[in-house]
Design an enzyme around this catalytic site. Structure first.
Site, PDB file in Angstrom:
ATOM      1  CG  ASP A   1     103.221  41.920   7.536  1.00  0.00           C
ATOM      2  OD1 ASP A   1     103.544  43.107   7.729  1.00  0.00           O
ATOM      3  OD2 ASP A   1     102.334  41.595   6.723  1.00  0.00           O
TER       4      ASP A   1
ATOM      5  CG  HIS B   1     100.777  44.100  14.154  1.00  0.00           C
ATOM      6  ND1 HIS B   1      99.625  43.523  13.653  1.00  0.00           N
ATOM      7  CD2 HIS B   1     101.442  44.580  13.079  1.00  0.00           C
ATOM      8  CE1 HIS B   1      99.588  43.651  12.347  1.00  0.00           C
ATOM      9  NE2 HIS B   1     100.695  44.287  11.967  1.00  0.00           N
TER      10      HIS B   1
END
Length: 467
Positions: free
Chosen positions: A338, A75
């Site tokens: 992540d 994102h």
């Protein structure tokens, strides 16, 4: 580049004049001037290209034809999480209740400073034009995703010229979903794209982009004994320096650590941060390595469970590569977090697992793992499969840079010959077992990642989560 971004934002602002976050006049000279510290923010700050590009051209080697393209992206830039915001606000409370004039590196607080978290509804969310603290902010997650889309078309547009209808995949985290949607918007209206929203809840089991959430065996305290050996006196020194400059302030080492996060997320929200100027270059290096160390032993090769967690997505990627000739879709784009990218890269062997990071000192020679290089906000990992004459090859492109497989890079553009790659991949997952190692059966009956293959009949539409 920066000017063109500013002009684009200003054009948009004229159409939305009632909601423009104007900021202050002084902002103009500061915005976009702190890119040199992004590599030291542990991936919390804005996107930047992978520094270790080895000078390899990202262009497709001459005479070759792309056969399949995969991308797993993080994102875009965001506000802090609810829990981190609580910690930042605690430090802000100390500063905002200080009754004297600030001195030294905190003197900017005397100049009508505005705290960057204006609305708690923004927490966990993507930074956008609408919720950014400044109209000129070039680092919003929204802008990053749209810019990524235009870069994608410039680099790989030929891959979708004859395939105007395809699926894009995202976890059901709202910020991941928003990034995917902004990316789709950035591609333009010439495509008929179906956005598949895949659950990241633990009940999704193996059928997810976020396998870590389906892993109840994951011990979040694992290897703390190693990480806690790292010398954090630099945090004490920061607190002492600020307290000495400002009598009666009483900041702690925890506050000092929090200021690094404040710095990163404020840049995401307004395009710059005076808080970032508090730190010396040495302090940034110390903080950055702590982030590397923590990640290596909690989300990377230093934690033995990670290769199995990452194998869930890595095995699916290899399966797609093997089916490229029979799959109608040639481009596979996915958006997640992540941690999922770090797990994937660990299994793929892109993150060095031969030399464990030390907590005894900051290593400079031979240390190739830097968290922020791999997963800044908006990170993207491309897997390219291309054919040159009668031979086919695979290579990885991470954040705009070709990153070769260390033991398999003799092909064109430092790629790996396809059969050698499949042998390599088989060795990488040998001994891994996501379902067993993670005890997935205790939370889910789903034992296989299928959404890349059954999306057209299942139509994934998981409810969005604020996380």
């Amino acid at each position: 580049m920066f000017k063109s971004v500013v002009y684009s934002i200003l054009a948009a602002s004229l159409a939305n004049a009632g909601t423009i976050p104007l900021g202050k006049l002084a902002d103009v000279d500061k915005i976009g001037t702190q890119k040199d510290i992004f590599p030291f923010l542990g991936g919390a700050g804005p996107y930047y290209s992978f520094p270790g590009d080895y000078g390899i051209s990202r262009d497709l080697p001459e005479g070759c034809e792309m056969k399949q393209l995969q991308m797993v992206g993080r994102h875009g830039e965001r506000y802090p999480t609810v829990s981190l915001a609580k910690t930042i606000k605690s430090t802000w409370y100390k500063l905002s209740n200080y009754t004297r004039q600030f001195n030294g590196s905190l003197s900017f607080l005397n100049d009508d400073y505005e705290f960057f978290i204006r609305d708690d509804d923004d927490l966990e969310m993507e930074t956008t034009f609408a919720n950014s603290d400044d109209v000129l902010n070039p680092y919003t997650g929204e802008m990053n995703a749209k810019r990524h889309a235009r870069d994608f078309l410039a680099q790989y547009g030929y891959m979708v010229e004859n395939q105007t209808s395809f699926a894009v995949f995202t976890s059901n985290s709202k910020r991941c979903h928003d990034t995917a949607q902004y990316f789709i918007d950035g591609l333009g209206d010439q495509f008929n794209i179906t956005l598949q929203t895949v659950s990241e809840a633990e009940s999704a089991g193996a059928n997810t982009l976020s396998a870590c959430n389906s892993c109840p065996a994951w011990d979040y305290d694992a290897n703390d004994d190693i990480v806690n050996e790292y010398d954090t006196t630099y945090l004490d020194d920061i607190a002492k320096r600020l307290n000495k400059e400002n009598k009666g302030l009483n900041l702690t080492s925890t506050d000092a650590s929090t200021l690094f996060s404040w710095c990163a997320f404020e840049v995401n929200a307004k395009g710059y941060s005076d808080v970032c100027d508090i730190f010396t270059k040495d302090e940034l290096v110390h903080y950055s390595y702590y982030q590397d160390l923590h990640t290596y032993y909690h989300e990377g090769p230093g934690y033995d469970i990670i290769k199995s967690v990452g194998s869930n997505l890595f095995n699916a990627s290899v399966k797609l590569l093997k089916q490229s000739e029979i799959q109608d879709q040639k481009v596979w784009l996915s958006f997640t977090h992540d941690t999922d990218i770090l797990n994937f890269l660990t299994t793929a062997g892109i993150i060095d697992d031969k030399n464990n990071l030390t907590a005894e000192y900051v290593p400079f020679m031979g240390n190739t793992f830097h968290r922020s290089w791999y997963v800044p906000q908006g990170a993207r990992v491309y897997t390219e499969k291309f054919q040159c004459s009668n031979d086919t090859y695979v290579r990885y492109v991470i954040n705009d840079a070709v990153v070769p497989i260390e033991t398999c890079s003799t092909g064109p553009g430092f790629s790996c010959e396809i059969n050698d790659f499949y042998d390599y991949a088989e060795k990488r997952v040998a001994g891994t077992d996501f379902l067993k190692v993670c005890n997935v059966s205790s939370v889910s009956n789903s034992t296989e990642l299928t959404f890349y293959w059954d999306w057209n009949t299942t139509h994934y539409n998981a409810s969005l989560l604020r996380q």
